[in-house]
Write an enzyme that holds these catalytic residues in place. Structure first.
Site, mmCIF file in Angstrom:
data_model
loop_
_atom_site.group_PDB
_atom_site.id
_atom_site.type_symbol
_atom_site.label_atom_id
_atom_site.label_comp_id
_atom_site.label_asym_id
_atom_site.label_seq_id
_atom_site.Cartn_x
_atom_site.Cartn_y
_atom_site.Cartn_z
ATOM 1 N N ASP A 180 0.843 -1.204 0.000
ATOM 2 C CA ASP A 180 0.000 0.000 0.000
ATOM 3 C C ASP A 180 0.878 1.254 0.000
ATOM 4 O OD1 ASP A 180 -2.098 -1.795 0.308
ATOM 5 O OD2 ASP A 180 -2.158 -1.560 2.489
ATOM 6 N N ALA A 181 1.950 1.210 0.799
ATOM 7 C CA ALA A 181 2.853 2.355 0.888
ATOM 8 C C ALA A 181 3.538 2.592 -0.450
ATOM 9 C CB ALA A 181 3.891 2.124 1.981
#
EC number: 2.7.1.20
Length: 341
Positions: free
Chosen positions: A296-297
């Site tokens: 996600d990052a």
């Protein structure tokens, strides 16, 4: 360039209940590392067990919300990002709203009165994670909320849209509305493969939206599952990335770019029938705290440069930077300011 509300995310807001656990817990609940599943009946006691036995942290999570928060952090422009999803009317929902708003994200939660805010058990063993999501209220999102004038205004304002594949299990009609708006207005629509089970059990919903996707994100496990489900007799991630990028498109404005991360191995970017490999920032094993939120990052970092019109190479570098920061911390959290150059 005007960044106000430039990036909109939609997804399943979940409060992460994160803890370093032992193999015993994984075995007891039949969990695999580096995997994400939806909670079944047998997983229900697990949340209490984690809270009573281990040192748990509560962090505002959910795949799309993580990516949007990281993009917001990298951009450092309050209100550059917006996010929609469904929470319960409870303390977890309030906590999440407070958390995301403080991070600068313009959140518009649909609050469901009948279900509690969704949670996700994040079981960490040796830095690797296993996710078990209990969607609860997140499962109750309705496209009526999206169509409300004040919320649809966020769709119209945005130029870039990012939705994790997990949302296909909740509100495919909402995704379709946003996808069609993006195609009709030459905007950029992006999704993530998100988990092997999405590629397997939500294949039709995923295929229906694929023509609208200008960017497809995923990791190597998801890419291989996608290949298997579609009968492409290859495990080669580079070949799979090219094939996904060449899937027919609903609009010819943007070509599709596939971005597949492979943990510590190079990130694969496929466009125009060619592949480019980008090495990731090497991290000594002893500095690895928790891989939860790394993917996600990466997406959040990538998006922070994309919305600024930066070249793909810069987007990937920012993605690698953000993922590197996140895996050295517990949960999808980050220091006050980025130092990405």
């Amino acid at each position: 360039m005007e960044y106000d509300g430039i990036l909109l995310g939609m997804g399943n807001p979940l409060l992460d209940i994160s803890a370093i656990v032992d193999q015993q817990l994984l075995d007891k609940y039949d969990l695999k590392l580096d995997n994400a599943i939806l909670a079944e009946e047998k997983h229900v006691p697990m949340y209490e067990e984690m809270a009573s036995k281990y040192n748990v942290e509560y962090i505002a999570g959910g795949a799309t919300q993580n990516a949007i928060r990281v993009a917001q952090w990298m951009l450092q422009v309050p209100g550059a990002t917006s996010y929609m999803g469904c929470t319960g009317k409870d303390k977890f929902g309030d906590e999440m709203k407070k958390n995301s708003t403080a991070a600068g994200v313009n959140v518009r939660y649909y609050e469901d009165e009948s279900a509690p805010t969704g949670t996700c058990a994040v079981c960490v063993v040796g830095g690797e994670r296993s996710l078990v999501a209990n969607l609860s209220a997140a499962n109750c999102y309705k496209s009526e909320h999206l169509k409300r004038p004040e919320n649809w205004a966020l769709v119209e304002k945005a130029k870039y849209y990012y939705i994790a594949g997990f949302f296909l299990t909740v509100s495919p009609d909402s995704i379709q509305l946003v996808a069609e708006h993006a195609a009709a207005n030459n905007k950029v629509f992006m999704m993530n493969l998100s988990a092997p089970f999405i590629c397997e059990f939500f294949k039709d919903a995923q295929e229906k939206l694929l023509p609208y996707m200008d960017f497809v994100f995923g990791n190597e496990t998801e890419a291989r599952t996608f290949s298997k489900v579609h009968g492409w007799e290859t495990e080669n991630v580079e070949e799979i990335a090219i094939k996904i990028s060449q899937w027919p498109k609903a609009s010819g404005t943007h070509k599709r770019i596939t971005v597949i991360t492979q943990g510590a191995d190079p990130t694969v970017v496929a466009e125009d029938g060619k592949v480019k490999l980008f090495p990731v920032i090497k991290l000594p094993k002893e500095k690895l705290v928790d891989t939860n939120g790394a993917g996600d990052a990466f997406v959040g970092g990538f998006l922070s440069q994309l919305v600024q019109g930066k070249p793909i190479d810069d987007c990937v570098k920012a993605g690698c930077y953000a993922a590197n920061v996140i895996i050295q911390r517990s949960g999808c959290t980050y220091p006050e300011k980025p130092d990405f150059k």
